[in-house]
Design a protein around this motif. Structure first.
Motif, PDB file in Angstrom:
ATOM      1  N   GLY A  32       0.783  -1.224   0.000  1.00 32.85           N
ATOM      2  CA  GLY A  32       0.000   0.000   0.000  1.00 32.85           C
ATOM      3  C   GLY A  32       0.812   1.269   0.000  1.00 32.85           C
ATOM      4  N   ALA A  33       2.139   1.156  -0.135  1.00 26.83           N
ATOM      5  CA  ALA A  33       3.013   2.336  -0.076  1.00 26.83           C
ATOM      6  C   ALA A  33       3.286   2.885  -1.464  1.00 26.83           C
ATOM      7  CB  ALA A  33       4.326   1.973   0.606  1.00 26.83           C
ATOM      8  N   ASN A  34       3.812   4.103  -1.507  1.00 27.64           N
ATOM      9  CA  ASN A  34       4.224   4.636  -2.802  1.00 27.64           C
ATOM     10  C   ASN A  34       5.581   4.057  -3.175  1.00 27.64           C
ATOM     11  OD1 ASN A  34       6.429   6.311  -1.817  1.00 27.64           O
ATOM     12  ND2 ASN A  34       4.873   7.720  -1.028  1.00 27.64           N
ATOM     13  N   LYS A  35       6.060   4.358  -4.373  1.00 22.92           N
ATOM     14  CA  LYS A  35       7.240   3.653  -4.873  1.00 22.92           C
ATOM     15  C   LYS A  35       8.557   4.093  -4.241  1.00 22.92           C
ATOM     16  CE  LYS A  35       7.523   6.475  -9.117  1.00 22.92           C
ATOM     17  NZ  LYS A  35       7.544   6.386 -10.590  1.00 22.92           N
ATOM     18  N   THR A  36       8.542   5.107  -3.411  1.00 25.51           N
ATOM     19  CA  THR A  36       9.771   5.482  -2.703  1.00 25.51           C
ATOM     20  C   THR A  36       9.824   4.876  -1.304  1.00 25.51           C
ATOM     21  OG1 THR A  36       8.834   7.504  -1.757  1.00 25.51           O
ATOM     22  CG2 THR A  36       9.868   7.674  -3.939  1.00 25.51           C
ATOM     23  N   GLU A  37       8.840   4.066  -0.948  1.00 20.73           N
ATOM     24  CA  GLU A  37       8.790   3.462   0.385  1.00 20.73           C
ATOM     25  C   GLU A  37       8.986   1.953   0.306  1.00 20.73           C
ATOM     26  OE1 GLU A  37       5.954   5.777   3.301  1.00 20.73           O
ATOM     27  OE2 GLU A  37       4.873   5.363   1.446  1.00 20.73           O
ATOM     28  N   PHE A  38       9.696   1.423   1.299  1.00 18.35           N
ATOM     29  CA  PHE A  38       9.953  -0.008   1.376  1.00 18.35           C
ATOM     30  C   PHE A  38       9.537  -0.525   2.751  1.00 18.35           C
ATOM     31  CE2 PHE A  38      13.110   1.696  -1.620  1.00 18.35           C
ATOM     32  CZ  PHE A  38      12.839   0.905  -2.737  1.00 18.35           C
ATOM     33  N   ARG A  39       9.762  -1.803   2.967  1.00 16.18           N
ATOM     34  CA  ARG A  39       9.448  -2.441   4.252  1.00 16.18           C
ATOM     35  C   ARG A  39      10.146  -1.723   5.406  1.00 16.18           C
ATOM     36  NH1 ARG A  39       9.652  -8.941   5.215  1.00 16.18           N
ATOM     37  NH2 ARG A  39       9.379  -8.977   7.491  1.00 16.18           N
ATOM     38  N   TYR A  40      11.353  -1.238   5.140  1.00 17.80           N
ATOM     39  CA  TYR A  40      12.106  -0.464   6.140  1.00 17.80           C
ATOM     40  C   TYR A  40      12.252   0.966   5.643  1.00 17.80           C
ATOM     41  CZ  TYR A  40      13.171  -5.246   7.426  1.00 17.80           C
ATOM     42  OH  TYR A  40      13.049  -6.563   7.760  1.00 17.80           O
ATOM     43  N   PRO A  41      12.258   1.935   6.539  1.00 17.29           N
ATOM     44  CA  PRO A  41      12.381   3.327   6.109  1.00 17.29           C
ATOM     45  C   PRO A  41      13.810   3.673   5.745  1.00 17.29           C
ATOM     46  CG  PRO A  41      12.382   3.212   8.492  1.00 17.29           C
ATOM     47  CD  PRO A  41      12.156   1.803   8.008  1.00 17.29           C
TER      48      PRO A  41
END
Length: 752
Positions: free
Chosen positions: A498-507
């Motif tokens: 559900g995140a945008n493409k600049t976000e991953f499982r870890y910040p």
């Protein structure tokens, strides 16, 4: 069109360095020097025609009568190393930052630039000095040594009515300008976007037509790993506050990797932050370099030893008795209460202690500061600040920590990150766990496709181990080196649903730790004392602390006060932590108010004679306004503009006409080629009224630009910060955003 031809009989002085390319006679070609680290072999995959073009381009620097001789060796360099570095022209001079008065220049500004260039190439500073790489595996100062000679000549001859123009390492020439213009304009890697791919870069770099300047490598503003030490200290401290709810990190364990030009700072940062840091590194030369500098306390190639330092069980003790003889050599006696452990110890002249511990398997441990390690096998339990370098692959270390969790139920790590050069994963920035270091380098040179496959398999294992530990309570963040980006491309499990493409499982560390600091206007402000005198640096330290303390007394917000206190603590501790490597430099994080006030105070001290020579102001490109990077500096920009580069370009232009001595704009840096646009500056303070006016004008813009952009994107801290700046300066007018207070209104509108 070229500098005068000179004799190369004795290339040992700065005057000779400044006379131009040594051609008659040519210097001896000694090739790659032994005993120093070298850049990995590049694999540009040039066609036959492209190889000819690369040779033709390289030979443009030399007159026809010597081209035939040089063509043969340049072709050999291209074949062996994938690039033409022109090793013959590697200068026979001690490469370091000399006091500014020793440079034979017509202007102080040019001399300051020369000092900064030579600092970037100092072997104690540079990662691969003979390949002109300062840090990051491929952060070039120049593309070849002919460019170095030409630039030094031009700088020695230019006046305050001229500007030197640099195209990706190539000195285009010195052009007429005026005294208020920058003395130097640098662009690196400005490739048309549709062609800014890694494969195209490898070809263009081999052709000698573009260059990856990282950030402060190609802008001549690197100050050694001190800069990243400070940033890492702040990151680890703020990570502890956010994730562990702890102000005191003693007894906490931080696991990461990389001890190179930038990542080498992690060892010192862990100790300053007060935690136990275990840093994996595959290259023994990098480990030994950090150990020699005093930044790494221990080195071990044995995972059993690393784990023992984290255990809470205390299964042996040893008593260290040290005496000093007349020659200042320390003699050591160990009394051990564990019959299966034998110690053989002795100090050399720099007090390095080599201890061979025979436990289950033989291994070697090197201690730099053994007096702090008495009875401290379990450094975690005894809350001893420790930097331990593991000579091996970080994937092995992570997987061993998983094994310990599975077999004992004990989570031995609290915080984790990574600083391998993952912006350059397939050209030596990341080494696969399946192979040893030398074997991997050989494969990279002979079969880059297979190397790429192994790297991606290694990244998947790397992430799998991190995920297992994170599920049990470890906190991990991406350090902006493209680790999670490359892991995602390799197929690792880093997705955030559900995140945008600049976000991953870890910040990224910007998203969760440092982003709000940028929005407050704080970033890595730095200066270099060009006298080379440590006393001048001590004077500037005192000035900076006084400025920040005065600002606190005058009244600042709670969040700003905390940052000021962190940086006052940093400066107070800086002297005892041997942070200066290369030039006499200091870094701290400061906001617009602090930067301007520190600059003015330093300039007054130069005018009054309390500081003996000019001071160069600069900053990391990784700052409030300097970098547009959707996976790092602007990863906490959520209005859709994270992939836009207006801020960095505007900053470069604005700095240029507001008083900077030199400016630089780069493609790539941190997260890699094609992933970021960033820029930086140098500003020479000489004690003059004009220098003070330049500093006030330029530094204010250099911060406010980025704060205004972050405000417009919706950051509340940036909104408050830019509003305060407008109150203090009536000529500053920034467009402020209005918030959408009813999100349902958007959905309703889109239904029609």
């Amino acid at each position: 069109a070229f500098p005068p031809r000179i004799s190369s009989a004795a290339m040992t002085s700065l005057k000779e360095i400044c006379r131009g390319l040594p051609l008659y006679p040519l210097p001896e070609n000694r090739g790659r020097r032994k005993g120093i680290p070298h850049a990995p072999v590049r694999t540009p995959n040039l066609t036959a025609q492209e190889k000819k073009l690369a040779l033709r381009n390289a030979l443009r620097y030399f007159p026809p009568e010597i081209q035939k001789k040089l063509a043969l060796e340049f072709a050999e360099e291209l074949r062996l190393y994938g690039h033409i570095y022109m090793y013959r022209f590697f200068p026979a001079i001690e490469m370091r930052a000399y006091p500014i008065g020793e440079y034979p220049c017509k202007t102080k500004s040019a001399a300051a630039i020369m000092l900064m260039i030579m600092n970037n190439l100092d072997p104690s500073v540079a990662q691969f000095p003979q390949e002109l790489v300062t840090y990051g595996g491929n952060g070039q100062v120049f593309s070849n040594w002919a460019q170095f000679w030409l630039v030094m000549h031009y700088l020695s001859e230019m006046t305050e009515e001229q500007t030197l123009v640099m195209y990706s390492g190539h000195p285009l020439g010195v052009f007429p300008s005026h005294q208020y213009a920058p003395r130097l304009i640098i662009t690196n890697g400005m490739v048309i976007p549709n062609y800014s791919t890694r494969d195209e870069y490898e070809k263009m770099f081999a052709l000698g037509v573009t260059m990856y300047g990282q950030m402060t490598a190609g802008s001549y503003c690197y100050i050694g790993p001190q800069g990243i030490v400070h940033g890492t200290v702040l990151t680890v401290l703020n990570a502890g506050r956010r994730y562990l709810k702890a102000e005191d990190l003693s007894g906490k364990v931080f696991v990461t990797s990389g001890l190179g030009g930038m990542s080498g700072a992690q060892a010192k940062a862990a100790v300053i932050a007060g935690c136990v840091g275990i840093i994996a590194e595959v290259d023994e030369a990098a480990l030994l370099k950090r150990h020699k500098q005093g930044w790494l306390m221990e080195i071990s190639n044995n995972l059993d030893h690393c784990i023992a330092r984290l255990r809470y069980d205390f299964d042996y003790q040893c008593l260290l008795q040290a005496t000093t003889n007349a020659s200042d050599n320390l003699h050591v006696k160990y009394e051990c209460w564990k019959p299966h452990i034998n110690f053989f110890a002795g100090f050399d002249s720099v007090c390095d202690l080599y201890v061979h511990c025979k436990m289950v398997n033989s291994h070697e441990v090197r201690f730099l500061q053994p007096i702090f390690l008495i009875c401290s096998r379990d450094a975690r339990k005894n809350k001893i600040a420790l930097s331990l370098g593991y000579h091996g692959n970080v994937v092995d270390l992570w997987e061993r920590l998983v094994y310990e969790l599975d077999t004992t139920g004990e989570l031995l790590v609290d915080l984790g990150s990574d600083q391998t050069s993952c912006h350059n994963p397939f050209s030596g920035g990341y080494y696969p766990v399946q192979l040893g270091f030398e074997e991997a380098k050989q494969l990279l040179a002979t079969n880059p496709g297979k190397f790429r496959t192994l790297v991606q398999e290694s990244l998947k294992r790397h992430v799998a181990a991190i995920n297992r530990l994170a599920d049990k309570g470890m906190f991990f963040w991406d350090y902006g080196n493209a680790f999670l980006l490359e892991a995602q491309r390799a197929g690792a499990d880093v997705e955030k649903r559900g995140a945008n493409k600049t976000e991953f499982r870890y910040p990224s560390y910007v998203q969760h730790i440092m982003g709000d600091i940028f929005s407050l206007g704080f970033g890595p402000f730095r200066w270099v004392c060009t006298s080379g005198d440590p006393q001048d640096l001590a004077t500037t330290d005192s000035i900076a602390m006084s400025v920040l303390e005065d600002s606190i007394h005058q009244g600042v917000s709670t969040s700003v006060k905390q940052q000021y206190h962190d940086n006052i603590r940093w400066i107070r501790e800086a002297g005892r932590h041997s942070l200066v490597v290369g030039s006499q430099a200091r870094i701290l994080y400061s906001d617009q108010r602090g930067r301007v006030s520190i600059a003015m105070a330093i300039n007054r001290a130069i005018s009054e004679g309390r500081i003996k020579a000019p001071v160069v102001l600069s900053r990391d490109h990784h700052d409030v306004s300097g970098t547009d990077s959707p996976y790092r500096e602007t990863s906490n920009i959520y209005d859709g503009s994270a992939f836009c580069a207006d801020m960095a370009v505007q900053n470069f232009v604005g700095d240029a006409f507001r008083g900077a001595t030199w400016v630089a704009l780069h493609n790539g840096g941190g997260v890699g080629w094609g992933e970021v646009i960033n820029g930086g500056f140098g500003l020479v303070l000489d004690g003059s009224t004009e220098a003070e006016e330049r500093a006030k004008m330029m530094l204010s813009w250099d911060v406010s630009n980025g704060v205004a952009r972050r405000c417009w994107s919706g950051n509340d801290y940036a909104y408050e910060t830019i509003c305060q700046a407008m109150k203090e300066n009536a000529t500053l007018k920034v467009t402020l955003p209005h918030k959408v207070v009813d999100e349902n209104m958007l959905e309703q509108a889109l239904k029609h």
